[in-house]
Design an enzyme around this catalytic site. Structure first.
Site, mmCIF file in Angstrom:
data_model
loop_
_atom_site.group_PDB
_atom_site.id
_atom_site.type_symbol
_atom_site.label_atom_id
_atom_site.label_comp_id
_atom_site.label_asym_id
_atom_site.label_seq_id
_atom_site.Cartn_x
_atom_site.Cartn_y
_atom_site.Cartn_z
ATOM 1 N N ASN A 163 3.961 9.519 -1.082
ATOM 2 C CA ASN A 163 5.033 8.740 -1.759
ATOM 3 C C ASN A 163 6.289 9.968 -1.817
ATOM 4 O O ASN A 163 6.059 11.225 -2.245
ATOM 5 C CB ASN A 163 4.844 8.770 -3.078
ATOM 6 C CG ASN A 163 4.145 7.251 -3.210
ATOM 7 O OD1 ASN A 163 3.704 6.740 -2.229
ATOM 8 N ND2 ASN A 163 3.460 7.015 -4.478
ATOM 9 N N GLU A 220 -0.613 8.933 -6.409
ATOM 10 C CA GLU A 220 -0.052 9.952 -7.268
ATOM 11 C C GLU A 220 -0.682 10.492 -8.298
ATOM 12 O O GLU A 220 -0.592 10.466 -9.499
ATOM 13 C CB GLU A 220 1.389 9.620 -7.794
ATOM 14 C CG GLU A 220 2.104 9.107 -6.801
ATOM 15 C CD GLU A 220 3.715 8.804 -7.259
ATOM 16 O OE1 GLU A 220 3.997 8.868 -8.503
ATOM 17 O OE2 GLU A 220 4.532 8.538 -6.556
ATOM 18 N N GLU A 272 5.624 5.222 -0.236
ATOM 19 C CA GLU A 272 6.988 4.767 -1.170
ATOM 20 C C GLU A 272 8.201 5.940 -0.933
ATOM 21 O O GLU A 272 7.904 6.776 -0.529
ATOM 22 C CB GLU A 272 6.458 5.178 -2.761
ATOM 23 C CG GLU A 272 5.849 4.169 -3.423
ATOM 24 C CD GLU A 272 5.686 4.437 -4.779
ATOM 25 O OE1 GLU A 272 6.332 5.189 -5.514
ATOM 26 O OE2 GLU A 272 4.414 4.108 -5.248
ATOM 27 N N TYR A 331 10.237 10.852 -2.451
ATOM 28 C CA TYR A 331 11.726 10.634 -2.944
ATOM 29 C C TYR A 331 12.932 11.440 -2.697
ATOM 30 O O TYR A 331 13.926 11.259 -2.483
ATOM 31 C CB TYR A 331 11.476 10.242 -4.550
ATOM 32 C CG TYR A 331 10.845 8.968 -4.609
ATOM 33 C CD1 TYR A 331 9.342 8.943 -4.826
ATOM 34 C CD2 TYR A 331 11.744 7.836 -4.758
ATOM 35 C CE1 TYR A 331 8.730 7.793 -5.002
ATOM 36 C CE2 TYR A 331 10.884 6.510 -5.079
ATOM 37 C CZ TYR A 331 9.512 6.551 -5.166
ATOM 38 O OH TYR A 331 8.869 5.457 -5.346
ATOM 39 N N HIS A 391 -3.227 2.411 -9.846
ATOM 40 C CA HIS A 391 -1.667 2.794 -10.047
ATOM 41 C C HIS A 391 -1.635 2.993 -11.557
ATOM 42 O O HIS A 391 -0.640 2.222 -12.179
ATOM 43 C CB HIS A 391 -0.699 1.839 -9.365
ATOM 44 C CG HIS A 391 0.645 2.409 -9.106
ATOM 45 N ND1 HIS A 391 1.211 2.224 -7.897
ATOM 46 C CD2 HIS A 391 1.564 3.055 -9.911
ATOM 47 C CE1 HIS A 391 2.395 2.840 -7.924
ATOM 48 N NE2 HIS A 391 2.776 3.274 -9.129
ATOM 49 N N ARG A 416 2.608 -3.513 0.143
ATOM 50 C CA ARG A 416 1.584 -2.462 -0.663
ATOM 51 C C ARG A 416 1.790 -2.894 -2.139
ATOM 52 O O ARG A 416 2.752 -3.055 -2.739
ATOM 53 C CB ARG A 416 1.925 -1.031 -0.462
ATOM 54 C CG ARG A 416 1.238 0.079 -1.479
ATOM 55 C CD ARG A 416 1.318 1.270 -1.010
ATOM 56 N NE ARG A 416 0.805 2.002 -2.195
ATOM 57 C CZ ARG A 416 1.247 2.943 -3.071
ATOM 58 N NH1 ARG A 416 2.482 3.079 -3.138
ATOM 59 N NH2 ARG A 416 0.510 3.775 -4.020
HETATM 60 C C1 PNW Z 1 6.559 6.636 -8.397
HETATM 61 N N1 PNW Z 1 9.093 12.503 -9.228
HETATM 62 O O1 PNW Z 1 6.434 7.902 -9.352
HETATM 63 C C2 PNW Z 1 5.548 5.743 -8.790
HETATM 64 O O2 PNW Z 1 4.559 5.864 -7.916
HETATM 65 C C3 PNW Z 1 6.157 4.341 -9.145
HETATM 66 O O3 PNW Z 1 5.450 3.708 -9.828
HETATM 67 C C4 PNW Z 1 7.651 4.724 -9.550
HETATM 68 O O4 PNW Z 1 8.130 3.518 -10.293
HETATM 69 C C5 PNW Z 1 8.474 5.298 -8.727
HETATM 70 O O5 PNW Z 1 8.007 6.427 -8.077
HETATM 71 C C6 PNW Z 1 10.111 5.674 -9.196
HETATM 72 O O6 PNW Z 1 9.903 6.456 -9.970
HETATM 73 C C7 PNW Z 1 7.397 8.913 -9.176
HETATM 74 O O7 PNW Z 1 9.515 13.141 -10.250
HETATM 75 C C8 PNW Z 1 7.707 9.564 -10.441
HETATM 76 O O8 PNW Z 1 9.511 13.235 -8.237
HETATM 77 C C9 PNW Z 1 8.216 10.654 -10.512
HETATM 78 C C10 PNW Z 1 8.286 11.437 -9.120
HETATM 79 C C11 PNW Z 1 8.136 10.941 -8.014
HETATM 80 C C12 PNW Z 1 7.639 9.583 -7.986
#
Ligand code: PNW
Length: 491
Positions: free
Chosen positions: A316, A174, A386, A318, A129, A84
């Site tokens: 996405n 996002e 992601e 995390y 993006h 991706r």
């Molecule tokens: C993503 N949060 O951003 C983005 O899509 C990427 O470009 C970035 O490099 C990656 O995560 C790592 O940061 C996020 O606060 C930014 O949970 C913040 C969050 C989640 C994803």
């Protein structure tokens, strides 16, 4: 013991797409080469360099513009099924408008795509993006309703040029980070800090832009190209801190503000913005003396256009957080989205911490988030577009915690598949180290490290690269596997 043996034998389906993800501004570099126009990250980092933690920028980044063949070689080393990546709008349309197409931009992405296809790697394109052409920002960017027409015109150029070979398109990466961080705060370009209405104006115009691009694909290209078009929304898990009704409601409002604002208009059966959040913003707006709610309304026609406009839900994911109605509250700007939600966020001390302030390992968060979305939005097709972990630069190639994170996350993916969620693939963030937005190069997400001191931007596999490769080539998670050496080969 028996249970753990059984767990280890669970397999990922053969057609499950394993890949990695990146974004144009974070890896490409070549910011002004071969006719590329300026975007909002070029503009911000050049005119306001100290907003970036290490006063760096993406002018060169991982220099993937010149190293794309090495990047595809890395995909082959990892045995990826899919990759991706995002297109730089201003590399393709230097002013943002579709009247002037930059042939060198088209050629670069053609070469990149063809190189992947040569080795059977499925390309997955993100159209946007975060790197808006600066000229469009000067016209208001996502605060201007015409953004939806500009985006649809850009999307047509993308489908026309690449849709013969690319079958997975993601309109936006996002919306929350675009709208809340870029328009409602100062944590992403264009750092507007329009706290009262910025997030909400952007949310409305963005989902309409998504829908218009979706229908360009659906009406003009789908019959001949046969692919899919969806959107990627950041969905971290927000659970209640306690079982009290107040905490449950606070968590629900938080979810609506974090992702529901963008997901509800597209994926819900009712359409429009989420109910409880809309009501809260409308009440607060009235108390604050506004003539109308700060959250704009959709016309019936707009609502119908947006509702159902996605072939899949890109997630996405995390981390997770616990939400409290009473505890851990902070002072927020009034008015603002966090003030509208008015809840506290708690992260238990025992959840392992990454190099990023917002990112901990939150147990089972993938399962919680995806089963919730499945129920709420009537079982759509999902891709995890992601998921990843950051280490500090000084950790080098020894990233045991990243390996642990991926194994834990992928166990949660298996639980999610067992729960009947229609999840079709998983993209690790990220292929290589890259420009981590406001954090510059101080946080590293790559399976491969990049030497940013070296003009060649040499890439070297980390330990986690071997672990990820082992999982996806064997289709199961072996928690005892250790790489024998740090030399990568192409299988
Ligand atoms: C993503 N949060 O951003 C983005 O899509 C990427 O470009 C970035 O490099 C990656 O995560 C790592 O940061 C996020 O606060 C930014 O949970 C913040 C969050 C989640 C994803």
């Amino acid at each position: 013991c028996q249970a753990s043996t059984v767990r280890q034998q669970r397999k990922f389906p053969d057609d499950f797409l394993f890949g990695t993800a990146t974004a144009s501004y974070q890896i490409e570099g070549a910011w002004n080469e071969d006719g590329k126009g300026e975007n909002i990250w070029d503009y911000m980092t050049h005119n306001n360099p100290t907003v970036i933690k290490d006063v760096s920028n993406g002018d060169i980044a991982a220099d993937s513009y010149h190293n794309y063949k090495r990047d595809v070689e890395i995909m082959r080393e990892l045995s990826l099924d899919a990759y991706r990546f995002s297109l730089s709008w201003s590399r393709i349309l230097p002013t943002g408008m579709a009247n002037e197409v930059n042939p060198a931009g088209i050629e670069f992405y053609n070469n990149y795509i063809n190189e992947m296809l040569k080795y059977n790697i499925t390309p997955m394109i993100t159209l946007y993006h975060w790197d808006l052409p600066q000229k469009l920002q000067e016209l208001g960017g996502f605060a201007n309703p015409y953004i939806s027409d500009w985006f649809a015109d850009y999307a047509r150029v993308v489908f026309e040029n690449f849709g013969d070979r690319v079958k997975h398109f993601i309109t936006f990466n996002e919306p929350r980070e675009i709208c809340f961080e870029g328009y409602g705060t100062t944590t992403k370009a264009p750092i507007l800090n329009a706290t009262a209405v910025g997030t909400y104006l952007c949310a409305k115009h963005l989902v309409i832009a998504h829908a218009k691009a979706y229908y360009v694909y659906d009406k003009e290209f789908r019959a001949s190209q046969g692919g899919q078009c969806g959107i990627t929304i950041s969905v971290n898990w927000f659970g209640p801190h306690t079982d009290s009704a107040e905490d449950q409601f606070a968590a629900e409002l938080k979810r609506q503000a974090e992702w529901g604002l963008y997901a509800e208009p597209i994926f819900s059966s009712e359409g429009g913005f989420p109910k409880e959040l809309s009501q809260r913003i409308s009440e607060k707006s009235a108390q604050q003396g506004y003539a109308k709610s700060r959250l704009p309304e959709f016309t019936a026609e707009e609502k119908a256009l947006v509702q159902g406009s996605s072939d899949f839900f890109g997630v996405n994911h995390y981390t997770g957080y616990l939400i409290s109605a009473t505890q851990a509250k902070v002072q927020n700007p009034v008015p603002s989205l966090p003030d509208d939600v008015d809840a506290g966020t708690i992260v238990p001390a025992e959840w392992p911490k990454s190099a990023s302030a917002w990112l901990t390992l939150s147990p089972n968060s993938i399962l919680y988030a995806l089963t919730h979305l499945k129920e709420r939005y009537n079982n759509p097709i999902f891709y995890i577009t992601e998921n990843g972990w950051s280490t500090p630069p000084e950790a080098g190639l020894n990233d045991d915690m990243r390996g642990t994170y991926y194994r834990t996350a992928l166990e949660s993916v298996l639980d999610t598949l067992d729960a009947g969620v229609n999840l079709k693939g998983y993209m690790a963030w990220s292929l290589v180290d890259n420009f981590e937005w406001m954090e510059g190069y101080t946080e590293r997400f790559g399976l491969y490290s990049v030497d940013f001191e070296d003009p060649a931007r040499t890439r070297t596999p980390r330990k986690s690269a071997f672990i990820y490769k082992h999982i996806l080539s064997n289709r199961f998670i072996d928690h005892t596997y250790e790489p024998e050496s740090m030399t990568m080969t192409i299988d």
